[in-house]
Design a protein around this motif. Sequence first.
Motif, mmCIF file in Angstrom:
data_model
loop_
_atom_site.group_PDB
_atom_site.id
_atom_site.type_symbol
_atom_site.label_atom_id
_atom_site.label_comp_id
_atom_site.label_asym_id
_atom_site.label_seq_id
_atom_site.Cartn_x
_atom_site.Cartn_y
_atom_site.Cartn_z
ATOM 1 N N LYS A 117 -24.493 -14.114 -16.546
ATOM 2 C CA LYS A 117 -24.328 -14.224 -15.307
ATOM 3 C C LYS A 117 -23.886 -12.834 -14.779
ATOM 4 N N ILE A 118 -23.608 -12.063 -15.230
ATOM 5 C CA ILE A 118 -23.114 -10.675 -15.052
ATOM 6 C C ILE A 118 -24.466 -10.321 -14.767
ATOM 7 N N HIS A 119 -25.599 -10.038 -15.232
ATOM 8 C CA HIS A 119 -26.404 -9.343 -14.917
ATOM 9 C C HIS A 119 -27.293 -9.855 -13.524
ATOM 10 N N ALA A 120 -26.981 -11.364 -13.282
ATOM 11 C CA ALA A 120 -27.400 -12.099 -11.922
ATOM 12 C C ALA A 120 -26.868 -11.548 -11.147
ATOM 13 N N ALA A 121 -25.137 -11.152 -11.415
ATOM 14 C CA ALA A 121 -23.959 -10.755 -10.049
ATOM 15 C C ALA A 121 -24.799 -9.421 -9.853
ATOM 16 N N ARG A 122 -25.531 -8.912 -10.220
ATOM 17 C CA ARG A 122 -25.487 -7.528 -10.070
ATOM 18 C C ARG A 122 -27.107 -7.683 -9.597
ATOM 19 N N MET A 123 -27.936 -8.387 -10.207
ATOM 20 C CA MET A 123 -28.804 -7.899 -9.361
ATOM 21 C C MET A 123 -29.191 -8.604 -7.453
ATOM 22 N N LYS A 124 -28.055 -10.009 -7.515
ATOM 23 C CA LYS A 124 -27.933 -10.473 -6.495
ATOM 24 C C LYS A 124 -27.110 -8.985 -5.434
ATOM 25 N N ASN A 125 -25.965 -8.084 -6.069
ATOM 26 C CA ASN A 125 -25.465 -7.161 -5.353
ATOM 27 C C ASN A 125 -26.433 -5.943 -4.887
ATOM 28 N N ALA A 126 -27.443 -6.128 -5.481
ATOM 29 C CA ALA A 126 -28.025 -5.200 -5.624
ATOM 30 C C ALA A 126 -29.234 -5.486 -4.133
ATOM 31 N N SER A 127 -30.039 -6.516 -4.140
ATOM 32 C CA SER A 127 -30.727 -7.450 -3.173
ATOM 33 C C SER A 127 -30.302 -6.865 -1.524
ATOM 34 N N GLU A 128 -28.123 -7.030 -2.416
ATOM 35 C CA GLU A 128 -27.798 -7.099 -0.616
ATOM 36 C C GLU A 128 -27.609 -5.520 -0.504
ATOM 37 N N ALA A 129 -27.148 -5.440 -1.113
ATOM 38 C CA ALA A 129 -27.270 -3.677 -0.883
ATOM 39 C C ALA A 129 -28.899 -2.277 0.002
ATOM 40 N N ILE A 130 -30.116 -3.462 -0.902
ATOM 41 C CA ILE A 130 -31.123 -2.560 -0.058
ATOM 42 C C ILE A 130 -31.169 -3.715 1.085
ATOM 43 N N ASP A 131 -30.482 -4.267 1.428
ATOM 44 C CA ASP A 131 -30.490 -5.005 3.536
ATOM 45 C C ASP A 131 -29.852 -4.154 4.387
ATOM 46 N N ILE A 132 -28.949 -3.505 3.536
ATOM 47 C CA ILE A 132 -27.896 -2.460 4.404
ATOM 48 C C ILE A 132 -29.479 -0.985 4.820
ATOM 49 N N LEU A 133 -29.801 -0.812 3.888
ATOM 50 C CA LEU A 133 -30.360 0.344 3.869
ATOM 51 C C LEU A 133 -31.775 0.906 4.947
ATOM 52 N N THR A 134 -32.046 1.300 5.528
ATOM 53 C CA THR A 134 -33.079 1.579 6.461
ATOM 54 C C THR A 134 -34.628 1.938 5.003
ATOM 55 N N GLU A 135 -35.522 1.843 5.947
ATOM 56 C CA GLU A 135 -36.919 1.732 4.807
ATOM 57 C C GLU A 135 -36.924 3.096 3.800
ATOM 58 N N GLU A 136 -36.543 4.392 5.226
ATOM 59 C CA GLU A 136 -36.680 6.247 4.421
ATOM 60 C C GLU A 136 -35.316 5.851 3.488
ATOM 61 N N GLN A 137 -34.671 5.551 3.756
ATOM 62 C CA GLN A 137 -33.687 5.173 2.373
ATOM 63 C C GLN A 137 -33.827 5.023 1.042
ATOM 64 N N ILE A 138 -34.701 3.746 1.403
ATOM 65 C CA ILE A 138 -35.008 3.347 0.286
ATOM 66 C C ILE A 138 -35.910 3.991 -0.901
ATOM 67 N N VAL A 139 -36.676 4.201 -0.171
ATOM 68 C CA VAL A 139 -37.496 5.401 -0.460
ATOM 69 C C VAL A 139 -37.244 6.444 -1.177
ATOM 70 N N LYS A 140 -36.456 7.454 -0.318
ATOM 71 C CA LYS A 140 -35.225 8.381 -0.812
ATOM 72 C C LYS A 140 -34.578 7.794 -2.337
ATOM 73 N N ALA A 141 -34.050 6.602 -1.977
ATOM 74 C CA ALA A 141 -33.401 6.306 -3.551
ATOM 75 C C ALA A 141 -34.189 5.222 -4.402
ATOM 76 N N VAL A 142 -35.656 5.484 -4.299
ATOM 77 C CA VAL A 142 -36.725 5.237 -5.425
ATOM 78 C C VAL A 142 -36.935 6.741 -5.797
ATOM 79 N N ASP A 143 -37.449 7.530 -5.001
ATOM 80 C CA ASP A 143 -37.719 8.832 -4.539
ATOM 81 C C ASP A 143 -37.006 9.387 -6.538
#
Length: 143
Positions: A117-143
Motif C-alpha cells: 500500500k505504501i509503495h502504491a501511494a508513492r507511485m501515485k504521488n510520483a505520477s502526480e508530481a510528473i503532471d506538475i513538471l514540464t517536459e524539459e524538467q522531466i528530461v533534466k530529472a532523468v539525466d
Amino acid sequence: MRKFTFITAALLLLSTFTFSMGGNPKDCRHEKKCEHQKNDKQKQGKGFHKIKELLNLTDAQMEQLKALRLSADKDLEDERLALKNERKTLEELKVKGQLTKEKVKESLARMGEIQNKIHAARMKNASEAIDILTEEQIVKAVD
C-alpha cells in the motif's frame, strides 16, 4: 518501449525526490537537545530547494509539490503506524516466548500488504508530481 522506459525512470526519480525532500529529523531520545533539534527550522526543506535549483522550478510548481508531499505524508501516516505496530507485536511475542512459525508468517503477510500500500501511494504521488513538471524538467530529472 523506449517511451515507457523513460516514463518509468522519470516516475522513480521523482518519487525519490518527492519523498526524500526535507522533513523533520527523527526526535532523538537525549535529554539535552541535539544540534539537529536546535536548528530544525533552518534545515527543514533544504533538499526541496536543491530540486528547485536543479530543475529550475517556478514558485507555483514548488507550492504544488509541497502540497503534494504533505498530502502523501498524511495519507501514509496510518500505514506507517500499522507497520510499526506490527513490528512491535512481533517483538512482544518474541519476548513472551509465544513466537511461532505461523504467527511470523501471518505477521510477515500483513507487513507485506502494508508495504505494498505504501509503495502504491508513492507511485501515485510520483505520477502526480510528473503532471506538475514540464517536459524539459522531466528530461533534466532523468539525466
